[in-house]
Design an enzyme around this catalytic site. Structure first.
Site, PDB file in Angstrom:
ATOM      1  N   ASP A 203      23.631 -65.613 -11.236  1.00 55.01           N
ATOM      2  CA  ASP A 203      23.048 -64.999 -10.039  1.00 55.01           C
ATOM      3  C   ASP A 203      22.660 -63.563 -10.362  1.00 55.01           C
ATOM      4  O   ASP A 203      23.071 -62.617  -9.688  1.00 55.01           O
ATOM      5  CB  ASP A 203      24.053 -65.050  -8.891  1.00 55.01           C
ATOM      6  CG  ASP A 203      23.413 -64.727  -7.541  1.00 55.01           C
ATOM      7  OD1 ASP A 203      22.194 -64.934  -7.394  1.00 55.01           O
ATOM      8  OD2 ASP A 203      24.137 -64.276  -6.634  1.00 55.01           O
ATOM      9  N   ASN A 208      23.597 -57.345  -8.315  1.00 56.23           N
ATOM     10  CA  ASN A 208      24.716 -57.581  -9.214  1.00 56.23           C
ATOM     11  C   ASN A 208      24.593 -56.807 -10.525  1.00 56.23           C
ATOM     12  O   ASN A 208      25.296 -57.106 -11.494  1.00 56.23           O
ATOM     13  CB  ASN A 208      24.845 -59.077  -9.512  1.00 56.23           C
ATOM     14  CG  ASN A 208      25.390 -59.850  -8.323  1.00 56.23           C
ATOM     15  OD1 ASN A 208      26.124 -59.302  -7.506  1.00 56.23           O
ATOM     16  ND2 ASN A 208      25.014 -61.110  -8.207  1.00 56.23           N
ATOM     17  N   ASP A 220      30.135 -59.415 -10.360  1.00 54.39           N
ATOM     18  CA  ASP A 220      30.129 -60.637  -9.551  1.00 54.39           C
ATOM     19  C   ASP A 220      29.635 -61.857 -10.329  1.00 54.39           C
ATOM     20  O   ASP A 220      28.495 -62.290 -10.177  1.00 54.39           O
ATOM     21  CB  ASP A 220      29.292 -60.452  -8.278  1.00 54.39           C
ATOM     22  CG  ASP A 220      29.508 -61.584  -7.284  1.00 54.39           C
ATOM     23  OD1 ASP A 220      30.357 -62.460  -7.557  1.00 54.39           O
ATOM     24  OD2 ASP A 220      28.819 -61.611  -6.248  1.00 54.39           O
TER      25      ASP A 220
END
Length: 328
Positions: A203, A208, A220
């Site tokens: 992701d 992030n 994350d």
């Protein structure tokens, strides 16, 4: 007595958060400050030494204990290789995953800074270099318990999630069913071989990646899976025309290949991955609607206009898949 339809996260009160963390032997000097996180519950705190922490309480039943521990082990492996990641804090017994009040949770050091600017060539190069360092380590082993990204299965389940709900009008249902079926057929032509999958962040969007100047840290890893390397790169390509996108890609890959080579054939999977993310996002909102945080944060999902726009975007993506751009 439990309240009907109460969501598990409703029980995660500030008192319970502090009780869980102080149970690890840390003294917290501030009230937990909730950060914008919906899949899990994430809080910023400070201890009595003024060190700032991120406490992540994982959504129950999403990942198994083994999968969460594998994520943490991956982060430790990356940290040991000097890859800039936010690895979890471990107690004196070496435990990074803790349990309290029915939740698994973990503590991470707070990473200050801002997201990279994708119109800044130096930032793109730095992000590419960081992801390259990540992949140079990640391809050395494979996940055992974490899943492999399977685009066709994920797209099919996303489609069913939307169509089995009550979100669409009859007109929208027909339009969504038609365009999503076309997308499934197009995605079936773009499947990658199993040997292309490596351990990835999963992701890797701007939220992030945090830092200052040209130095960034990845945070994350909640969505880390087995997938092609391009999964951690394509979300950095935000330009609106091919020339600017090639320029972004050039800087990104120049940094990436400071550490490891990149197979240009994976560029063909960018638009299929974008399509998959579009379908999964709406299905995710639908699937999580019983969590009270979602109607508060995304009220427009309950409106007809959102679904009209979503269908238009999927139609545009269908055209892109039928005539893909050439970036190499």
């Amino acid at each position: 007595m439990a309240i009907a339809n109460q969501h598990p996260f409703d029980s995660l009160t500030p008192g319970r958060i502090l009780d869980a963390i102080e149970g690890l032997g840390l003294w917290i000097s501030s009230e937990p400050f909730a950060l914008n996180s919906y899949e899990n519950r994430v809080f910023l705190l400070s201890d009595d030494d003024r060190q700032r922490w991120i406490a992540k309480f994982y959504r129950p039943e999403r990942w198994s204990e083994a999968q969460l521990r594998e994520e943490h082990g991956f982060l430790d492996e990356l940290k040991a290789a000097n890859v800039a990641v936010a690895a979890p804090w471990r107690d004196d017994q070496g435990n990074s995953l803790h349990e309290a009040h029915g939740f698994y949770f973990a503590l991470f050091p707070h990473v200050p800074g801002q997201a990279p600017e994708l119109d800044n060539p130096g930032h793109l190069f730095a992000v590419g270099e960081l992801v390259g360092r990540l992949h140079a380590v990640s391809r050395q082993h494979a996940f055992i318990t974490r899943p492999t990204m399977e685009p066709l299965n994920l797209a099919q389940s996303s489609r069913e999630q939307v169509l089995t709900g009550t979100w669409l009008s009859p007109r929208q249902r027909r339009a969504y069913a038609r365009v999503s079926e076309s997308l499934l057929q197009l995605l079936s032509r773009s499947l990658w071989p199993s040997q292309a999958a490596i351990r990835v962040h999963g992701d890797c969007h701007l939220g992030n990646i945090l830092g200052r100047d040209d130095s960034f840290t990845l945070v994350d890893f909640d969505d880390c899976v087995m997938a092609p390397a391009v999964q951690d790169l394509w979300m950095m390509l935000t330009a609106q025309n091919d020339q600017e996108m090639r320029s972004q890609l050039s800087e990104l890959l120049e940094g990436y290949e400071e550490n490891i080579s990149f197979d240009r054939r994976q560029l063909e999977w960018i638009e299929p991955l974008r399509t998959l993310r579009l379908m999964r996002y709406s299905a995710w909102l639908v699937a999580r609607w019983q969590d009270p945080a979602f109607p508060r944060a995304f009220p427009w999902v309950a409106g007809e206009e959102y679904w009209d726009q979503h269908i238009r975007i999927l139609e545009q993506q269908r055209l892109v898949l039928e005539k893909p751009r050439w970036l190499a």
